[in-house]
Motif scaffolding. Sequence first.
Motif, mmCIF file in Angstrom:
data_model
loop_
_atom_site.group_PDB
_atom_site.id
_atom_site.type_symbol
_atom_site.label_atom_id
_atom_site.label_comp_id
_atom_site.label_asym_id
_atom_site.label_seq_id
_atom_site.Cartn_x
_atom_site.Cartn_y
_atom_site.Cartn_z
ATOM 1 N N UNK A 164 3.520 0.248 2.978
ATOM 2 C CA UNK A 164 3.169 -0.788 3.957
ATOM 3 C C UNK A 164 2.940 -2.083 3.190
ATOM 4 N N UNK A 165 3.733 -3.085 3.447
ATOM 5 C CA UNK A 165 3.601 -4.389 2.801
ATOM 6 C C UNK A 165 2.835 -5.324 3.721
ATOM 7 N N UNK A 166 1.795 -5.962 3.171
ATOM 8 C CA UNK A 166 0.967 -6.894 3.943
ATOM 9 C C UNK A 166 1.014 -8.257 3.269
ATOM 10 N N UNK A 167 1.558 -9.252 3.976
ATOM 11 C CA UNK A 167 1.615 -10.601 3.447
ATOM 12 C C UNK A 167 0.273 -11.298 3.572
ATOM 13 N N UNK B 10 6.539 -1.838 7.370
ATOM 14 C CA UNK B 10 6.380 -0.470 6.866
ATOM 15 C C UNK B 10 7.744 0.130 6.524
ATOM 16 N N UNK B 11 7.712 1.120 5.607
ATOM 17 C CA UNK B 11 8.945 1.778 5.188
ATOM 18 C C UNK B 11 8.577 3.095 4.511
ATOM 19 N N UNK C 228 13.546 -0.563 -3.451
ATOM 20 C CA UNK C 228 13.105 -0.498 -2.061
ATOM 21 C C UNK C 228 12.974 -1.915 -1.514
ATOM 22 N N UNK C 229 13.413 -2.108 -0.293
ATOM 23 C CA UNK C 229 13.280 -3.427 0.339
ATOM 24 C C UNK C 229 12.387 -3.303 1.564
ATOM 25 N N UNK C 230 11.337 -4.147 1.570
ATOM 26 C CA UNK C 230 10.406 -4.206 2.702
ATOM 27 C C UNK C 230 10.343 -5.661 3.166
ATOM 28 N N UNK C 231 11.365 -6.127 3.867
ATOM 29 C CA UNK C 231 11.418 -7.560 4.191
ATOM 30 C C UNK C 231 10.304 -7.974 5.155
ATOM 31 N N UNK C 232 9.480 -8.925 4.712
ATOM 32 C CA UNK C 232 8.478 -9.541 5.584
ATOM 33 C C UNK C 232 9.096 -10.777 6.219
ATOM 34 N N UNK C 233 8.836 -10.989 7.483
ATOM 35 C CA UNK C 233 9.360 -12.171 8.157
ATOM 36 C C UNK C 233 8.846 -13.452 7.525
ATOM 37 N N UNK C 234 9.577 -14.538 7.670
ATOM 38 C CA UNK C 234 9.162 -15.799 7.048
ATOM 39 C C UNK C 234 7.911 -16.375 7.701
ATOM 40 N N UNK C 235 7.066 -16.969 6.886
ATOM 41 C CA UNK C 235 5.871 -17.647 7.386
ATOM 42 C C UNK C 235 6.213 -19.071 7.780
ATOM 43 N N UNK C 236 5.309 -19.701 8.465
ATOM 44 C CA UNK C 236 5.395 -21.142 8.705
ATOM 45 C C UNK C 236 4.632 -21.844 7.584
ATOM 46 N N UNK D 166 0.849 -1.183 0.000
ATOM 47 C CA UNK D 166 0.000 0.000 0.000
ATOM 48 C C UNK D 166 0.890 1.241 0.000
ATOM 49 N N UNK D 167 0.535 2.210 -0.827
ATOM 50 C CA UNK D 167 1.305 3.439 -0.961
ATOM 51 C C UNK D 167 0.430 4.603 -0.508
ATOM 52 N N UNK D 168 0.951 5.412 0.400
ATOM 53 C CA UNK D 168 0.222 6.581 0.872
ATOM 54 C C UNK D 168 1.185 7.748 1.007
ATOM 55 N N UNK D 169 0.627 8.930 1.215
ATOM 56 C CA UNK D 169 1.460 10.084 1.520
ATOM 57 C C UNK D 169 2.009 9.918 2.932
#
Length: 885
Positions: A379-382, A389-390, A401-409, A347-350
């Motif tokens: 804001x990256x939502x898996x 967020x970044x 741009x890198x927005x690393x999401x933690x690994x899932x199970x 998601x991209x916002x001001x």
Amino acid sequence: MQPDPRTPLLRLIRCVVVHKLILLALLVPTAAHAQLVAEQITAPRYEALRVGGPDAVAGVGDWAMGNGTLCAAISDPSHESSLSNQGGVLVDLGHCGRSDDQWTTLQPLVNLSQSGVVTVSTVRTEQSDADARVITVGNRDGIEVETTYTLGLAETRALGITTRITRREPGERFFAYGTAVLHPSGALRAFTSNRRHPEHSVGFEHPGGNPASVTSMIGALVAADLVVWVGSGSIGPPISYGLDLISAMRHDASGRQRPAPGLSVTGESFTLTGAFPRPFWLGSDIAPGLFELAQTLLMDLGVGDSLVLERRLWVGERADVASITDQLWADEPLLEGRVGKREAVVHVSSPGGNPISAVRTNESGAFRLRLPSGRYALRARGFDGLETRHEVDHRDPGQTVRLPLGPAARVHLPQGHPMRLVFVGENGTPDPRFGADQLGLAIDGDPIPTSLETNGISLAGSRGDPTEIAMRPGQYRVFAVRGPEHGLTTTRIELRAGEDSNLILPAPSQLFDTPGWISADLHVHSGWSFDSALPQPQQLRAFAAAAGEILVATEHDRTVDPRPAIEALGLSDRLHGVTGVEITAVFRGGDTPASSGHANAFPMREQPTAYRGGAPSAEGRRWRDVWADLRESGTPILQLNHPRSTNDPEDDESYLNHLGVGTGYDPSQPLDAAGNRALSARGAHGLRDLDFDAMELLNGDNHPGYRRTRADWFSFLLQGEKRTGTANSDSHELGVPVAFPRNYIRLADGPIDDKALAEAIRRGALWGTTGPLLDVHLGTADLGELHPGSDAELSVRIDAAPWIPVNEARVYVNGVLAESRPLEGPAELSFPLHFPADAFVTVEVEGEPSGAYAEVLPGFIPFAFTNPIYVDADRDGRWTSPGLP
């Protein structure tokens, strides 16, 4: 139900492809890619001009246009739209040859009200070397509305829409114009933006409005010049639509021109966009508040004045907002990035939080979109619910741009057995939301789930079942369930980030047989309906997992035969499909100033080249006239759906609240009483609105609706109007379990015959349940049959799996509670009954929802009811109705 054969279970759900993709290729004539066309569809040209995709409905007689990239269809004025009793509106739009249409309708409305539908009277076409046009003209209260739809070669990715609203003669005051786009249940996900004034953008989080109330609509207005509707990527090729307001201008008869303020309102089921007919005298045209909106009471168009809207309806090839905004910002620099090796929505916002766009990553976690230079919050939502967020300064087009999401199970699922797996978070772990699109659509702060969103996974026990799922790390309890005849198994698992786990859980075993009774859900939807994005195969998978046996496909205003999909998925040996339709009338006008409600008809025959597959015409018509049309071609079951879904007399769906004419049915009064007379009045063909065969007493988990409808049902029976009571899921989405509730219908073992099925329903050989199993006889008489004599023993056998509580049994005679007995579980009961006169007997069983039942069927109550057994107390060979008390 017959014993579960427990064989290798080929039950894969009927083809999602058949569900949304089977709708023919969307193309114009075969030759040049850029060939233009605008013409009325005739039978020989039907295959070439039909728009394809999950929501394509046009047929012979409708109007088609294309430019080689986009293809569209406008319904003929003789065909209904979803809001009016006339067509002439945009009903199909997608990429030519891609079978991706998810459009519903673009319905013109005067004065922001559902009652302000503009009736289109004429449609014509024009064509040049540069573009193809379809022009519609309609009128309402002295206002003429002319809309020109244009597909050209200069810009091939957008449909031009020019609307000129002109006062031709005096009439009702005109203070706003809008076009309604329907997306019931959030089937399309609306994103509202103001590119000129981004501080007024609301994105996916909308205030709400009710199109039946002008006051409600005004209170929900937002300033917007772009609305994007994100389609579902689960029902075929992904798609999105973006309605771009280029200009809105008032043209006075004197020649003066002035900008007119735009408007937008979004609810769960619709978006309405348009403009006011003139600037506000005082205040702001950009962000009108109550002060400005109060001025609409003085607005109008004079004779000869016009309001002209120039808009473009863009079409994108991805299911995200950026597929539209990228086209609008085609010359802006690219922003590229990654979230890790997983799919997500960015998601991209001001920096202040105003929504700008949203982009979906590819499978490897990469994303790219075009944005004007500036600073943005990302804001990256898996899809497992994790997010990060970044902030980025988007001035260097070469940065990543890198927005690393933690690994899932990752959880490996059991295979080879049908079951529904329900995951419940424990010790602070939230319940998973499989199928959530992570767009965050909400109305008035209430999240609107997707058609796929659920905390369960349905396995048909055959190839094609999901083999693994990604989940948020945490602790879960997992339940495995099937239908009421089966037990339940459960286990607990703890998942760690980045680790794989095997879910080891035995399939539920079958505990009971129901010989001579076949389970059926007579009200089932999938993505063929305009208010669902649930792939047909996934609904079939869920039905097989729940051990359902007969599925009646009842898509809204669309006749669909489910059997080819069932056969394609190898389910024909255990699942019987019936072609049906849910006739869905919401238009308030014509012979039905309060609309007609909803009703199912089945079995039907699909007509592939007809508009909406040959679905009956109902808008603005009394049910008795619809019944007459249907009975000209056969004797389908006519089922009145959710007739008392709510207490609201304005509720379109609750027919008995308004009877189509504005006065609800009073069950305490006779059918010929003044307020009830509309139901029993006969048309010229001799039929009444009352002449349906069945009424849906229990719709999903709406138990208050059951109690309201039961009073009407008893009232009809007391007056000699036999109607079969049914219980159905009305499932449109995975979050509403299909085959719960369900009916058990008395049918002989062996191949199922649709005619025999209809006759069994018509005679009332049926009981409904959300869990408890019944076997009820009065003497030797079965449900729907006649017991001779004034004395009899009512035998009631109640079975229930250990996970289904049963606490009380109730016996009703002539709709009055005759006896109630507490239960501590399954039981065999006997009730000696005496009847001074002819009567009818029904039984109910209920339990307290608790334990595992409450976890796997939240919102439901363990409950079952029977249809009547009739009593011929005086042995004269016929049943005489008791009459109202």
